[in-house]
Design a protein around this motif. Structure first.
Motif, PDB file in Angstrom:
ATOM      1  N   PHE A 182       0.845  -1.197   0.000  1.00 26.13           N
ATOM      2  CA  PHE A 182       0.000   0.000   0.000  1.00 26.13           C
ATOM      3  C   PHE A 182       0.877   1.241   0.000  1.00 26.13           C
ATOM      4  CE2 PHE A 182      -2.586   3.112   2.634  1.00 26.13           C
ATOM      5  CZ  PHE A 182      -3.395   3.509   1.573  1.00 26.13           C
ATOM      6  N   LEU A 183       0.575   2.184  -0.902  1.00 19.71           N
ATOM      7  CA  LEU A 183       1.311   3.441  -1.034  1.00 19.71           C
ATOM      8  C   LEU A 183       0.414   4.598  -0.621  1.00 19.71           C
ATOM      9  CD1 LEU A 183       2.700   2.835  -4.657  1.00 19.71           C
ATOM     10  CD2 LEU A 183       3.731   2.114  -2.485  1.00 19.71           C
ATOM     11  N   SER A 184       0.900   5.453   0.270  1.00 12.63           N
ATOM     12  CA  SER A 184       0.112   6.606   0.700  1.00 12.63           C
ATOM     13  C   SER A 184       1.033   7.691   1.226  1.00 12.63           C
ATOM     14  CB  SER A 184      -0.886   6.202   1.792  1.00 12.63           C
ATOM     15  OG  SER A 184      -1.616   7.324   2.270  1.00 12.63           O
ATOM     16  N   ASP A 185       0.494   8.913   1.271  1.00  7.32           N
ATOM     17  CA  ASP A 185       1.228  10.031   1.866  1.00  7.32           C
ATOM     18  C   ASP A 185       0.790  10.287   3.303  1.00  7.32           C
ATOM     19  OD1 ASP A 185      -1.333  10.918   0.922  1.00  7.32           O
ATOM     20  OD2 ASP A 185      -0.675  12.987   1.214  1.00  7.32           O
ATOM     21  N   VAL A 186      -0.141   9.475   3.818  1.00  5.27           N
ATOM     22  CA  VAL A 186      -0.693   9.691   5.159  1.00  5.27           C
ATOM     23  C   VAL A 186      -0.252   8.546   6.074  1.00  5.27           C
ATOM     24  CG1 VAL A 186      -2.799   9.948   6.528  1.00  5.27           C
ATOM     25  CG2 VAL A 186      -2.674  10.927   4.221  1.00  5.27           C
ATOM     26  N   GLU A 187       0.522   8.870   7.090  1.00  4.30           N
ATOM     27  CA  GLU A 187       1.096   7.832   7.947  1.00  4.30           C
ATOM     28  C   GLU A 187       0.020   7.034   8.678  1.00  4.30           C
ATOM     29  OE1 GLU A 187       4.895   7.313  10.932  1.00  4.30           O
ATOM     30  OE2 GLU A 187       3.801   9.213  10.984  1.00  4.30           O
ATOM     31  N   ALA A 188      -1.063   7.690   9.090  1.00  2.00           N
ATOM     32  CA  ALA A 188      -2.117   6.975   9.816  1.00  2.00           C
ATOM     33  C   ALA A 188      -2.774   5.908   8.942  1.00  2.00           C
ATOM     34  CB  ALA A 188      -3.166   7.962  10.323  1.00  2.00           C
ATOM     35  N   VAL A 201       4.619   1.696   1.962  1.00  2.00           N
ATOM     36  CA  VAL A 201       5.636   2.696   1.633  1.00  2.00           C
ATOM     37  C   VAL A 201       5.001   4.067   1.815  1.00  2.00           C
ATOM     38  CG1 VAL A 201       7.016   3.751  -0.198  1.00  2.00           C
ATOM     39  CG2 VAL A 201       6.985   1.265   0.058  1.00  2.00           C
ATOM     40  N   TRP A 202       5.700   4.928   2.533  1.00  2.00           N
ATOM     41  CA  TRP A 202       5.240   6.295   2.796  1.00  2.00           C
ATOM     42  C   TRP A 202       5.796   7.200   1.696  1.00  2.00           C
ATOM     43  CZ3 TRP A 202       6.268   9.131   8.119  1.00  2.00           C
ATOM     44  CH2 TRP A 202       5.444  10.257   8.203  1.00  2.00           C
ATOM     45  N   VAL A 203       4.907   7.723   0.861  1.00  2.00           N
ATOM     46  CA  VAL A 203       5.306   8.602  -0.242  1.00  2.00           C
ATOM     47  C   VAL A 203       5.215  10.045   0.246  1.00  2.00           C
ATOM     48  CG1 VAL A 203       4.876   9.280  -2.630  1.00  2.00           C
ATOM     49  CG2 VAL A 203       4.420   6.916  -1.903  1.00  2.00           C
ATOM     50  N   LEU A 204       6.365  10.667   0.434  1.00  2.00           N
ATOM     51  CA  LEU A 204       6.428  12.030   0.972  1.00  2.00           C
ATOM     52  C   LEU A 204       7.028  12.954  -0.082  1.00  2.00           C
ATOM     53  CD1 LEU A 204       7.615  11.275   4.595  1.00  2.00           C
ATOM     54  CD2 LEU A 204       5.565  12.557   3.990  1.00  2.00           C
ATOM     55  N   ARG A 205       6.174  13.505  -0.888  1.00  2.00           N
ATOM     56  CA  ARG A 205       6.647  14.371  -1.969  1.00  2.00           C
ATOM     57  C   ARG A 205       6.975  15.754  -1.417  1.00  2.00           C
ATOM     58  NH1 ARG A 205       6.162  12.100  -6.871  1.00  2.00           N
ATOM     59  NH2 ARG A 205       4.853  10.238  -7.053  1.00  2.00           N
ATOM     60  N   MET A 222      10.344   5.157   3.422  1.00  2.00           N
ATOM     61  CA  MET A 222       9.947   6.469   2.915  1.00  2.00           C
ATOM     62  C   MET A 222      10.622   6.761   1.582  1.00  2.00           C
ATOM     63  SD  MET A 222      10.014   8.744   6.430  1.00  2.00           S
ATOM     64  CE  MET A 222      11.540   8.013   7.037  1.00  2.00           C
ATOM     65  N   VAL A 223       9.860   7.355   0.655  1.00  2.00           N
ATOM     66  CA  VAL A 223      10.390   7.764  -0.645  1.00  2.00           C
ATOM     67  C   VAL A 223       9.799   9.119  -1.001  1.00  2.00           C
ATOM     68  CG1 VAL A 223      10.645   5.378  -1.463  1.00  2.00           C
ATOM     69  CG2 VAL A 223       8.539   6.646  -1.971  1.00  2.00           C
ATOM     70  N   THR A 224      10.447   9.799  -1.947  1.00  2.00           N
ATOM     71  CA  THR A 224       9.908  11.065  -2.448  1.00  2.00           C
ATOM     72  C   THR A 224       9.378  10.933  -3.865  1.00  2.00           C
ATOM     73  OG1 THR A 224      12.095  11.758  -3.231  1.00  2.00           O
ATOM     74  CG2 THR A 224      11.464  12.420  -0.995  1.00  2.00           C
ATOM     75  N   SER A 225       9.525   9.755  -4.464  1.00  2.00           N
ATOM     76  CA  SER A 225       9.110   9.525  -5.842  1.00  2.00           C
ATOM     77  C   SER A 225       8.849   8.037  -6.039  1.00  2.00           C
ATOM     78  CB  SER A 225      10.209   9.989  -6.808  1.00  2.00           C
ATOM     79  OG  SER A 225      10.000   9.494  -8.113  1.00  2.00           O
ATOM     80  N   PHE A 226       7.960   7.709  -6.956  1.00  2.00           N
ATOM     81  CA  PHE A 226       7.740   6.299  -7.280  1.00  2.00           C
ATOM     82  C   PHE A 226       9.023   5.649  -7.806  1.00  2.00           C
ATOM     83  CE2 PHE A 226       2.933   5.378  -7.866  1.00  2.00           C
ATOM     84  CZ  PHE A 226       2.647   6.029  -6.682  1.00  2.00           C
ATOM     85  N   LYS A 227       9.899   6.441  -8.418  1.00  2.00           N
ATOM     86  CA  LYS A 227      11.153   5.896  -8.944  1.00  2.00           C
ATOM     87  C   LYS A 227      12.017   5.294  -7.845  1.00  2.00           C
ATOM     88  CE  LYS A 227      11.591   9.034 -12.918  1.00  2.00           C
ATOM     89  NZ  LYS A 227      12.418  10.104 -13.544  1.00  2.00           N
ATOM     90  N   ASP A 228      11.816   5.762  -6.608  1.00  2.00           N
ATOM     91  CA  ASP A 228      12.643   5.309  -5.492  1.00  2.00           C
ATOM     92  C   ASP A 228      12.105   4.040  -4.829  1.00  2.00           C
ATOM     93  OD1 ASP A 228      14.214   7.565  -5.886  1.00  2.00           O
ATOM     94  OD2 ASP A 228      13.026   8.773  -4.494  1.00  2.00           O
TER      95      ASP A 228
END
Length: 234
Positions: A182-188, A201-205, A222-228
């Motif tokens: 599961f990919l999301s920008d929300v930790e909860a 994976v925590w996506v933090l753009r 944690m990643v800043t891009s799907f490439k990571d």
């Protein structure tokens, strides 16, 4: 082991929160009231208004009071299923008129295609209605991306920060939770997914939060891009 299925959020993950907040929400706020007045007798609209009436106690015949409730929920960013469904109908009108195209981060389409070509089933889980999700990916700045996804889920399967929602997803996809990412920008949301055994994976753009992930500590990669995102390392 690499996941067999990947579920992704939309806002802040595949796409800019600003597009949703400043374009889609503003468009719905402007056009939803008249849309309801004009189409309230049509089946799909009537179904949502009936559900709204049942859940709030507002008489079904009091169209203006129902509209005011929806406007209140929009101001509060309420995730009501009825509101999201009606917003999706209004957004469809805007997409078809060419008023806007859905924002997608440039790193997303190629990575989704790579995963799909590797035999991974891709799903979307978002607070926006399933219809709104399909519209989003149909009318994206990268063209029609709908064929990348095997399925869509909205809050009818459960709230996004409730562990039971993710168990429902596991049951629907019919895979062991450890085979799902599961990919999301929300930790909860990630916490809720991880609690039933789903990989996360925590996506933090940086465009969204300005957060420096090197200064954060989390149990989620944690990643800043799907490439990571390196599936073999999860």
């Amino acid at each position: 082991m690499k996941p067999i299925a990947i579920i992704t959020d939309i806002e802040g993950t595949t796409s800019s929160i600003r597009f949703v907040r400043d374009i889609l929400f503003v468009y719905a706020e402007q056009f939803l009231p008249d849309f309801i007045r004009k189409h309230k007798e049509e089946r799909d609209v009537a179904r949502q208004l009936r559900s709204l009436s049942d859940n709030t106690g507002i008489p079904l015949k009091n169209t203006e009071a129902l509209i005011e409730q929806l406007r209140k929920w929009m101001r509060e960013d309420n995730k009501s299923t009825e509101l999201k469904a009606l917003q999706g109908m209004v957004w469809e009108m805007g997409y078809q008129r060419g008023e806007y195209q859905a924002h997608i981060y440039p790193d997303v389409p190629d990575k989704l295609r790579e995963w799909q070509n590797a035999g991974i089933n891709l799903y979307v889980y978002s607070s926006g209605s399933e219809k709104a999700q399909r519209l989003f990916f149909r009318y994206s700045v990268f063209g029609d991306l709908r064929l990348l996804f095997a399925g869509h889920f909205d809050t009818s399967i459960g709230p996004k920060q409730d562990p039971q929602s993710y168990q429902n997803l596991v049951d629907w996809i019919a895979l062991p939770p450890a085979d799902i990412l599961f990919l999301s920008d929300v930790e909860a949301e990630l916490d809720a997914a991880a609690s039933v055994g789903i990989k996360t994976v925590w996506v933090l753009r940086p465009q969204e939060s300005g957060t420096d992930i090197t200064k954060l500590r989390s149990k989620h990669p944690m990643v800043t891009s799907f490439k990571d995102i390196k599936l073999e390392d999860l």
